[in-house]
Design a protein around this motif. Structure first.
Motif, PDB file in Angstrom:
ATOM      1  N   ALA A  14       0.830  -1.207   0.000  1.00 46.99           N
ATOM      2  CA  ALA A  14       0.000   0.000   0.000  1.00 46.99           C
ATOM      3  C   ALA A  14       0.863   1.256   0.000  1.00 46.99           C
ATOM      4  CB  ALA A  14      -0.943  -0.014   1.195  1.00 46.99           C
ATOM      5  N   GLN A  15       1.944   1.234   0.764  1.00 43.05           N
ATOM      6  CA  GLN A  15       2.844   2.383   0.781  1.00 43.05           C
ATOM      7  C   GLN A  15       3.521   2.559  -0.569  1.00 43.05           C
ATOM      8  OE1 GLN A  15       5.500   1.950   4.107  1.00 43.05           O
ATOM      9  NE2 GLN A  15       3.905   2.395   5.596  1.00 43.05           N
ATOM     10  N   GLY A  22      -3.869   7.320   6.341  1.00 44.13           N
ATOM     11  CA  GLY A  22      -5.166   7.051   6.968  1.00 44.13           C
ATOM     12  C   GLY A  22      -5.924   5.937   6.270  1.00 44.13           C
ATOM     13  N   VAL A  23      -5.775   5.865   4.956  1.00 45.94           N
ATOM     14  CA  VAL A  23      -6.431   4.809   4.178  1.00 45.94           C
ATOM     15  C   VAL A  23      -5.784   3.467   4.497  1.00 45.94           C
ATOM     16  CG1 VAL A  23      -6.806   3.911   1.845  1.00 45.94           C
ATOM     17  CG2 VAL A  23      -7.214   6.329   2.329  1.00 45.94           C
ATOM     18  N   ILE A  24      -4.449   3.445   4.544  1.00 46.10           N
ATOM     19  CA  ILE A  24      -3.738   2.206   4.881  1.00 46.10           C
ATOM     20  C   ILE A  24      -4.159   1.727   6.270  1.00 46.10           C
ATOM     21  CG2 ILE A  24      -1.473   1.188   5.347  1.00 46.10           C
ATOM     22  CD1 ILE A  24      -0.324   3.138   3.235  1.00 46.10           C
ATOM     23  N   ALA A  25      -4.229   2.647   7.213  1.00 45.94           N
ATOM     24  CA  ALA A  25      -4.615   2.292   8.574  1.00 45.94           C
ATOM     25  C   ALA A  25      -6.034   1.726   8.624  1.00 45.94           C
ATOM     26  CB  ALA A  25      -4.506   3.508   9.493  1.00 45.94           C
ATOM     27  N   ALA A  26      -6.948   2.367   7.917  1.00 44.76           N
ATOM     28  CA  ALA A  26      -8.336   1.901   7.914  1.00 44.76           C
ATOM     29  C   ALA A  26      -8.454   0.519   7.284  1.00 44.76           C
ATOM     30  CB  ALA A  26      -9.223   2.896   7.171  1.00 44.76           C
ATOM     31  N   LEU A  27      -7.756   0.293   6.179  1.00 46.49           N
ATOM     32  CA  LEU A  27      -7.821  -0.996   5.495  1.00 46.49           C
ATOM     33  C   LEU A  27      -7.144  -2.099   6.297  1.00 46.49           C
ATOM     34  CD1 LEU A  27      -7.083   0.133   1.840  1.00 46.49           C
ATOM     35  CD2 LEU A  27      -9.238  -0.810   2.699  1.00 46.49           C
ATOM     36  N   GLY A  28      -6.064  -1.770   6.990  1.00 47.56           N
ATOM     37  CA  GLY A  28      -5.315  -2.780   7.730  1.00 47.56           C
ATOM     38  C   GLY A  28      -5.808  -3.015   9.143  1.00 47.56           C
ATOM     39  N   ASP A  31      -5.067   1.777  14.084  1.00 46.03           N
ATOM     40  CA  ASP A  31      -5.674   3.029  14.525  1.00 46.03           C
ATOM     41  C   ASP A  31      -5.572   4.059  13.410  1.00 46.03           C
ATOM     42  OD1 ASP A  31      -6.316   2.101  17.045  1.00 46.03           O
ATOM     43  OD2 ASP A  31      -4.483   2.863  17.966  1.00 46.03           O
ATOM     44  N   VAL A  32      -6.674   4.727  13.143  1.00 47.30           N
ATOM     45  CA  VAL A  32      -6.696   5.765  12.115  1.00 47.30           C
ATOM     46  C   VAL A  32      -6.163   7.051  12.730  1.00 47.30           C
ATOM     47  CG1 VAL A  32      -8.197   7.125  10.613  1.00 47.30           C
ATOM     48  CG2 VAL A  32      -8.623   4.687  10.929  1.00 47.30           C
ATOM     49  N   PRO A  33      -5.198   7.721  12.062  1.00 45.37           N
ATOM     50  CA  PRO A  33      -4.688   8.983  12.596  1.00 45.37           C
ATOM     51  C   PRO A  33      -5.831   9.950  12.904  1.00 45.37           C
ATOM     52  CG  PRO A  33      -3.393   8.304  10.704  1.00 45.37           C
ATOM     53  CD  PRO A  33      -4.578   7.367  10.794  1.00 45.37           C
ATOM     54  N   GLY A  34      -5.825  10.511  14.096  1.00 49.33           N
ATOM     55  CA  GLY A  34      -6.899  11.404  14.505  1.00 49.33           C
ATOM     56  C   GLY A  34      -8.007  10.665  15.240  1.00 49.33           C
ATOM     57  N   LYS A  50     -14.725   4.776  -1.137  1.00 50.76           N
ATOM     58  CA  LYS A  50     -13.378   5.353  -1.257  1.00 50.76           C
ATOM     59  C   LYS A  50     -12.320   4.288  -0.989  1.00 50.76           C
ATOM     60  CE  LYS A  50     -10.110   8.670  -0.578  1.00 50.76           C
ATOM     61  NZ  LYS A  50      -9.242   8.859  -1.679  1.00 50.76           N
ATOM     62  N   LEU A  51     -12.522   3.488   0.068  1.00 47.58           N
ATOM     63  CA  LEU A  51     -11.550   2.450   0.395  1.00 47.58           C
ATOM     64  C   LEU A  51     -11.460   1.415  -0.717  1.00 47.58           C
ATOM     65  CD1 LEU A  51     -12.195   1.799   4.198  1.00 47.58           C
ATOM     66  CD2 LEU A  51     -10.348   3.117   3.147  1.00 47.58           C
ATOM     67  N   ALA A  52     -12.588   1.043  -1.296  1.00 48.12           N
ATOM     68  CA  ALA A  52     -12.592   0.073  -2.398  1.00 48.12           C
ATOM     69  C   ALA A  52     -11.784   0.610  -3.576  1.00 48.12           C
ATOM     70  CB  ALA A  52     -14.016  -0.247  -2.823  1.00 48.12           C
TER      71      ALA A  52
END
Length: 65
Positions: A14-15, A22-28, A31-34, A50-52
């Protein structure tokens, strides 16, 4: 090799695909930043779309999905 190692492989891919942190965190499942505030439950359907779209950008070298 265990399934947990796939999370690291996923994050690396992903990187390399320039997905936002934030997208990487949400998918994995990290914790989502913020954080997830009380209002963050709203608009989740749009966020899922959006994630899809972001997942489609990930390239695993040598693997056809």
């Amino acid at each position: 090799m265990v399934f947990h190692s796939f999370r690291h492989t996923f994050e690396d891919a992903a990187q390399r695909s320039d997905l936002p942190g934030g997208v990487i965190a949400a998918l994995g499942g990290w914790d989502v930043p913020g954080g997830w505030g009380a209002m963050d439950g709203y608009g989740r359907a749009k966020f899922a779309v959006k994630l899809a779209a972001e997942v489609e950008k990930i390239d695993f070298e040598g693997v056809r999905l």
